[in-house]
Design an enzyme around this catalytic site. Sequence first.
Site, PDB file in Angstrom:
ATOM      1  N   PHE A   1     -18.566   7.163   3.457  1.00  0.00           N
ATOM      2  CA  PHE A   1     -17.576   6.884   2.411  1.00  0.00           C
ATOM      3  C   PHE A   1     -17.439   5.375   2.217  1.00  0.00           C
ATOM      4  O   PHE A   1     -17.407   4.619   3.171  1.00  0.00           O
ATOM      5  CB  PHE A   1     -16.220   7.472   2.803  1.00  0.00           C
TER       6      PHE A   1
ATOM      7  N   GLU B   1      -9.016  13.679   7.073  1.00  0.00           N
ATOM      8  CA  GLU B   1     -10.039  14.489   7.725  1.00  0.00           C
ATOM      9  C   GLU B   1      -9.430  15.342   8.828  1.00  0.00           C
ATOM     10  O   GLU B   1      -9.779  16.519   8.994  1.00  0.00           O
ATOM     11  CB  GLU B   1     -11.137  13.587   8.282  1.00  0.00           C
TER      12      GLU B   1
ATOM     13  N   ASP C   1       0.859  -1.179   0.000  1.00  0.00           N
ATOM     14  CA  ASP C   1       0.000   0.000   0.000  1.00  0.00           C
ATOM     15  C   ASP C   1       0.898   1.233   0.000  1.00  0.00           C
ATOM     16  O   ASP C   1       2.110   1.125   0.224  1.00  0.00           O
ATOM     17  CB  ASP C   1      -0.890  -0.041   1.245  1.00  0.00           C
ATOM     18  N   LYS C   2       0.342   2.387  -0.248  1.00  0.00           N
ATOM     19  CA  LYS C   2       1.148   3.610  -0.262  1.00  0.00           C
ATOM     20  C   LYS C   2       0.971   4.433   1.008  1.00  0.00           C
ATOM     21  O   LYS C   2       1.896   4.613   1.787  1.00  0.00           O
ATOM     22  CB  LYS C   2       0.821   4.471  -1.487  1.00  0.00           C
TER      23      LYS C   2
ATOM     24  N   ASN D   1      -8.402  -1.399   4.866  1.00  0.00           N
ATOM     25  CA  ASN D   1      -8.617  -1.731   3.457  1.00  0.00           C
ATOM     26  C   ASN D   1      -7.518  -2.612   2.887  1.00  0.00           C
ATOM     27  O   ASN D   1      -7.595  -3.064   1.750  1.00  0.00           O
ATOM     28  CB  ASN D   1      -8.744  -0.454   2.618  1.00  0.00           C
TER      29      ASN D   1
ATOM     30  N   GLY E   1      -5.080   3.614  -3.482  1.00  0.00           N
ATOM     31  CA  GLY E   1      -6.352   4.227  -3.855  1.00  0.00           C
ATOM     32  C   GLY E   1      -6.193   5.646  -4.349  1.00  0.00           C
ATOM     33  O   GLY E   1      -7.185   6.299  -4.700  1.00  0.00           O
TER      34      GLY E   1
ATOM     35  N   LYS F   1      -7.173  -5.547  -4.755  1.00  0.00           N
ATOM     36  CA  LYS F   1      -5.855  -5.827  -4.179  1.00  0.00           C
ATOM     37  C   LYS F   1      -5.695  -7.323  -3.929  1.00  0.00           C
ATOM     38  O   LYS F   1      -4.641  -7.906  -4.227  1.00  0.00           O
ATOM     39  CB  LYS F   1      -5.672  -5.051  -2.864  1.00  0.00           C
TER      40      LYS F   1
END
Length: 857
Positions: free
Chosen positions: A252, A211, A133-134, A507, A389, A485
């Site tokens: 979301f 957020e 993941d990033k 995720n 994402g 993924k």
Amino acid sequence: MSRGIPEPKLTAMDAMIDKLTGAIFVFQIVVVMVLGIAGNVWKDTEAKKQWYVLYPDKGPWYELLIIPLRFELLCSIMIPISIKVSLDLVKGLYAKFIDWDHRMVDLETSTPSNATNTAISEDLGQVEYILTDKTGTLTENKMIFRRCCISGIFYGNENGDALKDVELLHAVSSGSPDAVQFLTIMAICNTVIPTQSKTGDILYKAQSQDEDALVQAAAHLHMVFFNKSGNILEVKFNSSILQYEVLETLEFTSDRKRMSLVLRDCQNGKILLLSKGADEAILPYARTGQQTRNFIEAVEQYAHLGLRTLCLAWRELREDEYQEWSLMFKEANSTLVDREWRVAEVCQRIEHNLEVLGVTAIEDRLQDGVPETIETLRKAGINFWMLTGDKQNTAIQIALSCNFISPEPKGQLLSIDGKTEDEVRRSLERVLLTMRITTSEPKDVAFVIDGWALDFALNHYRKAFTELAILSRTAICCRVTPSQKAQLVQILKSCDYRTLAIGDGGNDVRMIQQADIGVGISGREGLQAARAADYSIGKFRFLKRLILVHGRYSYNRTAFLSQYSFYKSLLICFIQIFFSFISGVSGTSLFNSVSLMAYNVFYTSVPVLVSVLDKDLSEETVIQHPQILFYCQAGRLLNPSTFAGWFGRSLFHAVVVFLISIHAYAYDKSEMEEVSMVALSGCIWLQAFVVAMETNSFTILQHLAIWGNLAGFYAINWIFSALPASGMYTIMFRLCRQPSYWISIFLMTAAGMSPILAIKYFRYTYRPSKINTLQQAERLGGPIVSLGTIEPQPRPLIEKDVSTLSITQPKNRNPVYEPLLSDSPNATRRSSGTPFDFFQSQSRSSLPNYSRNCKDN
């Protein structure tokens, strides 16, 4: 949900051990059948003629089964049952070594590394693909609000900090309607909960760092979200307090890629819809006639800078429109069938005709040591895929900054895009052709694909995409969902690659569970990934040490332990078989039951268990030369070839022990127990020297285990020899007083070890491996001047066409990045004055070709 059901994980080494066990079982059955038939024939032709055998004229109906069953009992130890127990013990220690490694403790948060799964440590040394993941994995997940675009006006471009932009501060202080509405959405369109500290400061508890950054930035610009009481939100702007009543929350999701709030402005009673999300989830739903060109330009500009972007939008709802929609929303939320799909459909009914206000740009810096870690692991022959994402441009900029991909002209990045199935097909075909054309060029070729095109590729062109995955060393997959993924991991696993997935958020859980090895980062998004993973670490940079040090050592140690376990069992079993040829093939055991039990439990277990501390090379050398991980990736230390060597060693040692024991003690005054003890002593001495010869780094504990275990053998047998009821009464006392016993032991040890030492000396002197060369350099403390080459040992892979497109499938996998380097027999060495500089990149044509057996998906 996103967690799914984890699959049981079997390591490559466990699979190989199972295959070897099956082969030994077949060999055991053949031996039992042959000896059983031979025993029955000898009994009928010779044994019944001897009066002292006392065979009855007519035996029971099962007489033919007696001798085969005897041999089955004798050969039952051919498969070491204790190997599973031994492996579980040492694997538990491997996991503890990871837990105890103080170099893998994140000092910033005092987070240690942790091994949740104790059964797959050796797989860490065989990793070929890392899917990462990033956000929060490669980056710090410390979001900082940097720039924004409001109504087409760019803020923060001059000084790189919008919060200090004079024009933005002036627009806010002058009460610009667009700026105020923009800040309002930043402040309240979220799930943040404000709390007040004892000092009166406002603290925010946010599920997402994005957020938190937006709320903090809005507060810095005087739009302070300070209270949430039930459904009432209170915001302080300059000196006035604004109140909003939350009517509905449109959460979301990874499919919708946006979040919205339906709320009532308590000042004027208007019903507002506030939305924030990805550009592709907001801009297509802008009201008719609104010019979104400036916002698209802003998104592209910020993405090229590696910033994370969000679009903010709103619109006013009529009372009747809201009431009608609210009924549908409540009904969708209460349904039990396809609830998520129904809710998403209802949400889309109201999220349209949006008034786009602007774009936010948030910076997420790289973690310390990420570029160095990726570069080192790429030298070790490990391929990297980034699954994120974020937008494509943002991901590409991050990939460039962390050495994930190489810039032109050294590297080449190919793009797979398209909004329709036909466009994706043509794009995929073009990239595949380019990949095949560049197979003979020393270029770092990678491809990038977004979630929309990936969906078509996985559903309609899965085999062609699998081929692309094989050809490419690096991939960047953008805007991907958690399920995508997991599918990408499955594609690589279907080609028999060892995969490692690393992430930090919920995720990433499905991806982590799907991979052969799952690594979770204990980050700012909670512990969902860390708890679902096999290993958890505090920072991405610890992955280098986890793989190169712990993974490689675990593989080496497990390879030795498993093959040694077979060796010691085969050794004692072969001696039993040889004895049957001088005992009338009757299935009589040379060793008593006590000796056989102690042989596995005491005499041979302790030295090999202490081998868990053995290190063939120092940790510093392993990190400095990561290319040697290839020996683990290629399975060079545990395969049918190496096992055949141990099998031959056990057979040779059995011949030596048996012949010397029989010729030294098979005379009229000798007892069978004496012959048995001499043979058993020879086995123990040989195995002590075998373990000593295979040990690379001696410690006091290892010396005590090897030589102390040898002394323990005599202590145990002296005790049994002192017990009249043991069946070994005075045997050991008599043997130890006889010079012939010690001469026999010396002859067994010398005859058994001399050929092995000679072969080992020849290999180290005339055909040294890269590891041997490094070991020699460590011992001598000097530079390496010249090195010999070794022939690579490719995996036996079956070629299979995986392409469904009209272009021709190449027979071999692109070999340029296989980490054989100068190990290739055709490779030419590059001269260099730098010590240890012997792992030089070679052209694609100089390396052996590999193909993969890719299973259909």
